[in-house]
Design an enzyme around this catalytic site. Sequence first.
Site, PDB file in Angstrom:
ATOM      1  CG  ASP A   1      -0.361  -0.100   2.517  1.00 23.94           C
ATOM      2  OD1 ASP A   1       0.874  -0.214   2.589  1.00 23.94           O
ATOM      3  OD2 ASP A   1      -1.106  -0.059   3.522  1.00 23.94           O
ATOM      4  CB  SER A   2       4.582   1.719  -0.082  1.00 25.53           C
ATOM      5  OG  SER A   2       4.840   0.560  -0.862  1.00 25.53           O
TER       6      SER A   2
ATOM      7  CG  ASP B   1       0.551  -4.136   2.025  1.00 22.04           C
ATOM      8  OD1 ASP B   1       0.831  -5.089   2.765  1.00 22.04           O
ATOM      9  OD2 ASP B   1       1.301  -3.159   1.851  1.00 22.04           O
TER      10      ASP B   1
ATOM     11  CE  LYS C   1       3.402  -6.138   3.719  1.00 22.26           C
ATOM     12  NZ  LYS C   1       2.977  -4.941   4.463  1.00 22.26           N
TER      13      LYS C   1
ATOM     14  CD  GLU D   1       0.691  -1.707   7.958  1.00 24.10           C
ATOM     15  OE1 GLU D   1       0.334  -0.903   8.845  1.00 24.10           O
ATOM     16  OE2 GLU D   1       1.179  -1.340   6.870  1.00 24.10           O
TER      17      GLU D   1
ATOM     18  CD  GLU E   1       8.064  -0.472   7.406  1.00 27.53           C
ATOM     19  OE1 GLU E   1       7.097  -1.191   7.059  1.00 27.53           O
ATOM     20  OE2 GLU E   1       8.238   0.685   6.971  1.00 27.53           O
TER      21      GLU E   1
HETATM   22  O1  KIV Z   1       3.697  -1.152   1.594  1.00 27.58           O
HETATM   23  C1  KIV Z   1       4.871  -1.572   1.545  1.00 27.58           C
HETATM   24  O2  KIV Z   1       5.641  -1.256   0.626  1.00 27.58           O
HETATM   25  C2  KIV Z   1       5.335  -2.435   2.635  1.00 27.58           C
HETATM   26  C3  KIV Z   1       6.774  -2.795   2.672  1.00 27.58           C
HETATM   27  C4  KIV Z   1       7.612  -1.620   3.015  1.00 27.58           C
HETATM   28  C5  KIV Z   1       7.049  -3.940   3.554  1.00 27.58           C
HETATM   29  O3  KIV Z   1       4.568  -2.811   3.451  1.00 27.58           O
END
Ligand code: KIV
Length: 272
Positions: free
Chosen positions: A53-54, A92, A122, A124, A191
């Site tokens: 989600d980055s 994510d 994924k 969090e 992280e």
């Molecule tokens: O969203 C992302 O890019 C991440 C990584 C930095 C692990 O969660």
Amino acid sequence: MAGYLASDARKVTTHRLIEMKREGEQISMLTSYDYTMAQLVDRAGIDVILIGDSASNVMAGNMTTLPMTIDQMIYHAQSVVRGVRHALVVCDMPFGTYQVNATEGVKNAIRIMQESGCDALKLEGGVEIRDTVRAILDAGIPVMGHLGLTPQSINKFGTYAVRAREEAEAEKLLSDARLLYELGCFAIVLEKIPAALTRKVCEQVQVPVIGIGAGRADGQVLVAQDMLGMTNGFSPKFLRRYADLSAVITDAVGQYVADVKACNFPGESESY
Ligand code: KIV
């Protein structure tokens, strides 16, 4: 599949990653948000591709990952999946799609899996999302955990500084990691935490621990645009740049602009 990595044409699976930890083989993971980058990263032999989600920061220019919607994540994930033959593709779950309750979390997880064709999700968090992680796993969806600096909670943390330096937070992280492992997560991202704490987690769980700013682990993950030198003004200590694509792209575009202005493009051979 023909071409690269002729000795390992298999699609990477969650089981293969666990085997890699057992065999002491490090796991490589990078983000991708689109078809073109995913193809390049996959062809280079990466083990895991994360639709992070980055994308909110890197693709859309937002300050945080919070604005990312489920529709946007599905769009990015569909594009990545079309470009990948070898790597395990993890997506994510964006902010707000799994924090309310397990029922909503599992519904959104199923939607992302069905509409994107990715291999795993994924999430969090630790004990706070225990019931949701369990429900998603019960639905047959592989889950990768994410502990330490969890960017979806940035407004609670108030800073992107290293997490879990204090004993109480380190103890909670260790117990969250053990919980995610016991629930059945196939891997855990850590992280921005101290390297010594990462080593402890690696010893205490039998699934791969993938680090970002967390020292040596069972594998490493970075944002592709960061390690390729495409993003400017983001230089954390943990980031190693393997290329300066920002300069390459700016130079190439500058040459194109100059050629167009000087009527040097297109030439005879580039015309019909
Ligand atoms: O969203 C992302 O890019 C991440 C990584 C930095 C692990 O969660």
